[in-house]
Scaffold this motif. Structure first.
Motif, mmCIF file in Angstrom:
data_model
loop_
_atom_site.group_PDB
_atom_site.id
_atom_site.type_symbol
_atom_site.label_atom_id
_atom_site.label_comp_id
_atom_site.label_asym_id
_atom_site.label_seq_id
_atom_site.Cartn_x
_atom_site.Cartn_y
_atom_site.Cartn_z
ATOM 1 N N LEU A 1 14.583 -0.043 0.468
ATOM 2 C CA LEU A 1 14.257 -0.662 1.748
ATOM 3 C C LEU A 1 12.800 -1.128 1.741
ATOM 4 C CD1 LEU A 1 15.907 1.867 4.230
ATOM 5 C CD2 LEU A 1 16.793 -0.355 3.504
ATOM 6 N N PRO A 2 12.514 -2.258 2.373
ATOM 7 C CA PRO A 2 11.121 -2.718 2.443
ATOM 8 C C PRO A 2 10.243 -1.727 3.219
ATOM 9 C CG PRO A 2 12.646 -4.456 3.142
ATOM 10 C CD PRO A 2 13.439 -3.195 3.009
ATOM 11 N N LEU A 3 9.028 -1.586 2.773
ATOM 12 C CA LEU A 3 8.086 -0.679 3.425
ATOM 13 C C LEU A 3 7.915 -1.046 4.896
ATOM 14 C CD1 LEU A 3 6.135 1.682 3.174
ATOM 15 C CD2 LEU A 3 4.382 0.064 2.442
ATOM 16 N N ALA A 4 7.853 -2.335 5.202
ATOM 17 C CA ALA A 4 7.674 -2.767 6.587
ATOM 18 C C ALA A 4 8.821 -2.280 7.483
ATOM 19 C CB ALA A 4 7.568 -4.287 6.652
ATOM 20 N N ASP B 1 7.378 8.492 3.259
ATOM 21 C CA ASP B 1 6.355 9.320 2.610
ATOM 22 C C ASP B 1 6.331 9.075 1.097
ATOM 23 O OD1 ASP B 1 5.588 10.469 5.011
ATOM 24 O OD2 ASP B 1 6.839 12.261 4.746
ATOM 25 N N ILE B 2 7.505 8.971 0.498
ATOM 26 C CA ILE B 2 7.612 8.722 -0.945
ATOM 27 C C ILE B 2 6.951 7.391 -1.297
ATOM 28 C CG2 ILE B 2 9.283 8.108 -2.756
ATOM 29 C CD1 ILE B 2 11.104 10.333 -1.492
ATOM 30 N N LYS B 3 7.267 6.344 -0.529
ATOM 31 C CA LYS B 3 6.696 5.025 -0.798
ATOM 32 C C LYS B 3 5.185 5.002 -0.538
ATOM 33 C CE LYS B 3 10.591 1.901 -0.204
ATOM 34 N NZ LYS B 3 10.216 0.811 -1.083
ATOM 35 N N ASP B 4 4.757 5.652 0.531
ATOM 36 C CA ASP B 4 3.323 5.702 0.855
ATOM 37 C C ASP B 4 2.511 6.367 -0.254
ATOM 38 O OD1 ASP B 4 3.264 4.340 3.259
ATOM 39 O OD2 ASP B 4 3.336 6.152 4.505
#
Length: 78
Positions: free
Chosen positions: A31-34, A58-61
């Motif tokens: 999924l896109p971060l936005a 949290d994983i993406k951040d």
């Protein structure tokens, strides 16, 4: 207090797909971060989906997506 990861939940998160909307059928990690930030601003859904969306953000951040992709590759669902 020591945090112990739940291996089964991590495996499930790696293979969990978005159940509705524009991104229905995509793995959460794709999924896109936005989109994840939008959920944080508007409020995550209740239950497992909300928990997994929050965790995915949290994983993406923290740049940990390669770990999830490795889990997907090394532990495919049958």
């Amino acid at each position: 207090m020591e945090m112990v990861p739940d291996k089964q939940k991590l495996l499930e998160l790696a293979h969990y797909k978005m159940p509705f909307g524009k991104y229905k059928g995509r793995f959460l990690v794709d999924l896109p971060l936005a989109y994840l930030v939008w959920f944080r601003q508007k409020g995550f859904p209740n239950g497992k989906l909300g928990e997994y969306l929050r965790t995915t953000l949290d994983i993406k951040d923290n740049g940990l997506e390669p770990i999830i992709r490795k889990i997907q590759k090394e532990f495919p669902l049958e």
